[in-house]
Design an enzyme around this catalytic site. Structure first.
Site, PDB file in Angstrom:
ATOM      1  N   TYR A  15      61.202 -46.899 -26.702  1.00  0.00           N
ATOM      2  CA  TYR A  15      60.176 -47.259 -27.693  1.00  0.00           C
ATOM      3  C   TYR A  15      60.830 -47.923 -28.899  1.00  0.00           C
ATOM      4  CZ  TYR A  15      56.607 -46.736 -31.283  1.00  0.00           C
ATOM      5  OH  TYR A  15      55.722 -46.978 -32.304  1.00  0.00           O
ATOM      6  N   GLU A  37      48.321 -43.039 -33.664  1.00  0.00           N
ATOM      7  CA  GLU A  37      48.861 -42.548 -34.940  1.00  0.00           C
ATOM      8  C   GLU A  37      47.976 -41.439 -35.495  1.00  0.00           C
ATOM      9  OE1 GLU A  37      51.778 -43.119 -36.012  1.00  0.00           O
ATOM     10  OE2 GLU A  37      52.352 -45.015 -35.102  1.00  0.00           O
ATOM     11  N   TRP A  45      55.877 -37.765 -32.989  1.00  0.00           N
ATOM     12  CA  TRP A  45      55.531 -39.006 -32.310  1.00  0.00           C
ATOM     13  C   TRP A  45      55.944 -38.940 -30.845  1.00  0.00           C
ATOM     14  CZ3 TRP A  45      52.189 -42.550 -32.261  1.00  0.00           C
ATOM     15  CH2 TRP A  45      52.373 -43.726 -31.521  1.00  0.00           C
TER      16      TRP A  45
END
Length: 188
Positions: A15, A37, A45
């Site tokens: 990522y 988000e 995350w």
């Protein structure tokens, strides 16, 4: 050298190395990041990243128009899905945010035009030396947050909006020592 926040997890590294900070101008992907988000609030995350494909399947690949029309039956279905974060408020927020994004697209022509006008269409090139320097929010993320809230969005606090800005390349927050900083800067 990489930004230290991504650790050693292969999915996190991928990522960081291929996606985080790359300027995004696709409305579907921008909406995906807005939803993810918001889902991340209070979680890591990496947790959301691991559930991303499940979200894509559960939310019809983040089809904003479809999500905006979800009913209580859809909420019940999503609450039963162990592949996503099963929080009623976050699920309701995804639907509400889809409705708000449709109105934003109507007004601005695209979600892209709405978001990127905050940086005049050009990514902010920060020059952080250490992770401790990277802010969790800024005056700009405060403005975006207030604007989205005014338009009916939820789970769009300033910290979430700044994370969105980082993820979609509105700001380049790779550390100067990270090999991606220069690569991302060239994309802007």
């Amino acid at each position: 050298m990489r930004c230290g926040w991504c650790g050693t997890d292969p999915q996190y590294l991928a990522y960081h190395d291929t996606e985080w900070g790359v300027p995004v101008h696709d409305d579907r992907l921008l909406f995906e990041f807005l939803v993810l988000e918001g889902a991340q609030a209070g979680l890591s995350w990496l947790t959301i990243l691991r559930k991303r494909e499940n979200y894509r399947q559960a939310l019809e690949n983040f089809a904003c128009e479809r999500l905006a029309a979800y009913t209580e039956d859809d909420v019940t279905r999503l609450l039963a899905n162990p592949g996503i974060v099963r929080n009623r408020l976050k699920i309701a927020s995804m639907i509400k945010n889809a409705q708000a994004v449709l109105a934003i697209k109507e007004e601005f022509g695209s979600f892209d035009a709405f978001l990127w006008r905050y940086v005049d269409g050009v990514p902010v090139q920060n020059q952080w030396q250490r992770l401790e320097e990277v802010p969790a929010r800024t005056r700009l993320s405060d403005l975006i947050s207030k604007d989205l809230q005014k338009r009916g969005c939820s789970f769009v606090g300033s910290t979430i909006c700044y994370a969105l800005m980082q993820a979609v390349g509105m700001v380049n927050d790779h550390l100067m020592s990270c090999f991606r900083h220069r690569e991302i800067a060239r994309l802007g």
